[in-house]
Design a protein around this motif. Sequence first.
Motif, short mmCIF file in Angstrom:
data_model
loop_
_atom_site.label_atom_id
_atom_site.label_comp_id
_atom_site.label_asym_id
_atom_site.label_seq_id
_atom_site.Cartn_x
_atom_site.Cartn_y
_atom_site.Cartn_z
N GLY A 103 -64.72 18.94 -12.50
CA GLY A 103 -65.26 17.63 -12.17
C GLY A 103 -65.06 16.58 -13.23
O GLY A 103 -65.57 15.45 -13.09
N GLY A 104 -64.33 16.91 -14.31
CA GLY A 104 -64.05 15.93 -15.35
C GLY A 104 -62.69 15.30 -15.15
O GLY A 104 -61.88 15.74 -14.34
N SER A 105 -62.43 14.24 -15.91
CA SER A 105 -61.13 13.59 -15.92
C SER A 105 -60.40 13.99 -17.19
O SER A 105 -61.01 14.03 -18.27
N ALA A 106 -59.12 14.28 -17.09
CA ALA A 106 -58.38 14.75 -18.26
C ALA A 106 -56.90 14.50 -18.08
O ALA A 106 -56.38 14.44 -16.96
N LEU A 107 -56.20 14.40 -19.22
CA LEU A 107 -54.76 14.22 -19.25
C LEU A 107 -54.14 15.22 -20.21
O LEU A 107 -54.75 15.55 -21.25
N VAL A 108 -52.92 15.67 -19.90
CA VAL A 108 -52.15 16.46 -20.85
C VAL A 108 -51.56 15.47 -21.85
O VAL A 108 -50.64 14.72 -21.54
N ARG A 109 -52.11 15.46 -23.04
CA ARG A 109 -51.71 14.45 -24.02
C ARG A 109 -52.10 14.91 -25.42
O ARG A 109 -53.16 15.48 -25.62
N SER A 110 -51.25 14.64 -26.38
CA SER A 110 -51.61 14.82 -27.78
C SER A 110 -52.34 13.59 -28.29
O SER A 110 -52.05 12.46 -27.85
N VAL A 111 -53.25 13.78 -29.21
CA VAL A 111 -53.98 12.65 -29.78
C VAL A 111 -53.04 11.72 -30.54
O VAL A 111 -53.34 10.54 -30.74
N PHE A 112 -51.87 12.22 -30.94
CA PHE A 112 -50.93 11.40 -31.69
C PHE A 112 -49.94 10.66 -30.79
O PHE A 112 -49.04 9.97 -31.28
N GLU A 113 -50.11 10.79 -29.47
CA GLU A 113 -49.34 10.01 -28.51
C GLU A 113 -50.16 8.80 -28.06
O GLU A 113 -51.38 8.77 -28.28
N PRO A 114 -49.52 7.82 -27.43
CA PRO A 114 -50.29 6.68 -26.90
C PRO A 114 -51.36 7.16 -25.91
O PRO A 114 -51.11 8.05 -25.09
N LEU A 115 -52.54 6.55 -25.99
CA LEU A 115 -53.68 6.98 -25.18
C LEU A 115 -54.21 5.84 -24.33
O LEU A 115 -54.12 4.67 -24.73
N PRO A 116 -54.79 6.15 -23.17
CA PRO A 116 -55.44 5.11 -22.38
C PRO A 116 -56.58 4.45 -23.17
O PRO A 116 -57.24 5.12 -23.96
N ARG A 117 -56.76 3.17 -23.00
CA ARG A 117 -57.87 2.42 -23.62
C ARG A 117 -57.85 2.54 -25.15
O ARG A 117 -58.88 2.43 -25.80
N GLU A 118 -56.69 2.74 -25.69
CA GLU A 118 -56.59 2.93 -27.15
C GLU A 118 -57.17 1.73 -27.88
O GLU A 118 -56.87 0.58 -27.57
N GLY A 119 -58.03 2.02 -28.86
CA GLY A 119 -58.65 0.97 -29.64
C GLY A 119 -59.93 0.41 -29.04
O GLY A 119 -60.50 -0.53 -29.60
N SER A 120 -60.40 1.03 -27.93
CA SER A 120 -61.60 0.48 -27.30
C SER A 120 -62.63 1.55 -26.91
O SER A 120 -63.65 1.20 -26.30
N TRP A 121 -62.39 2.81 -27.23
CA TRP A 121 -63.38 3.84 -26.89
C TRP A 121 -64.64 3.65 -27.72
O TRP A 121 -64.58 3.34 -28.91
N ASP A 122 -65.79 3.85 -27.08
CA ASP A 122 -67.06 3.70 -27.80
C ASP A 122 -67.40 4.94 -28.62
O ASP A 122 -67.97 4.84 -29.71
N THR A 123 -67.09 6.12 -28.08
CA THR A 123 -67.36 7.38 -28.77
C THR A 123 -66.16 8.29 -28.60
O THR A 123 -65.58 8.37 -27.51
N ALA A 124 -65.78 8.96 -29.67
CA ALA A 124 -64.75 9.99 -29.60
C ALA A 124 -65.33 11.29 -30.15
O ALA A 124 -66.20 11.28 -31.04
N LEU A 125 -64.88 12.40 -29.60
CA LEU A 125 -65.38 13.72 -29.98
C LEU A 125 -64.26 14.58 -30.53
O LEU A 125 -63.16 14.62 -29.96
N LEU A 126 -64.56 15.30 -31.61
CA LEU A 126 -63.70 16.35 -32.14
C LEU A 126 -64.58 17.58 -32.30
O LEU A 126 -65.14 17.84 -33.36
N MET A 127 -64.71 18.36 -31.22
CA MET A 127 -65.59 19.51 -31.19
C MET A 127 -64.81 20.81 -31.40
O MET A 127 -63.58 20.83 -31.41
N ASP A 128 -65.56 21.89 -31.58
CA ASP A 128 -65.01 23.25 -31.54
C ASP A 128 -63.86 23.45 -32.54
O ASP A 128 -62.88 24.12 -32.24
#
Length: 238
Positions: A103-128
Amino acid sequence: MTTVDITTVPAPWGAEPYTEALRAGRGPLFLRRTDGWLLPLEVERWCAGPDPADLTVLDRCHGSVLDIGCGPGRLVAALAARGRMSLGIDVSPAAVAHTLRSGGSALVRSVFEPLPREGSWDTALLMDGNIGIDGDPPALLSRMAGVVGPAGSLIVEAAPAGMGVDLDERVHVRVDNGRGDGGGSDGAGFAAAAFPWARVGSRALLGHAGAAGWSPAEQWTADGRTFVALRRTAVLGR
């Protein structure tokens, strides 16, 4: 001598046994260092719903949320259920497919590639343990400063306190199923490639974060896990 075209060797998180573990929803699964040391990966926890420690993170998320290395998507799905705009990214197609089914939204993407909404996310997570991505926490933290918005926050799970707050380890590892059958073959006879990884304790993390334009906002522990919330500094580079 048999040679293998390196382009045919699967990426570490796209090969077996990782996809097998996600499909089954359980391990055993490890990161194996070159000296044979094994770091257990908590596949069962990743494939379940958020646990109490995860909830302490979700409760601190604000606005739009980007989960880097979302895995099977437990946090993204939980955020979506709360009505929060959220997106997971992961280099594993199997992990992204699991997230979508949850039920989540996700893309196959590396964090070092261009990302949707880049520069405007309110919260980012680096878990696990995902602060270890690419084996270079300073570079990853610098990259994250360009992903979130000017008032954005980053929540990072550091290495457990028992490993040492000053832990700052850079290693090469392979995904390993622990069964002694080659440490991760993709089923076609190719061993999963070794890749750089890192483990960082909370004090070492704060040192890297400050150099990358982040200020500490909060630090807490839950169920033996250690979390650090960071805020963008008012003026980067000063």
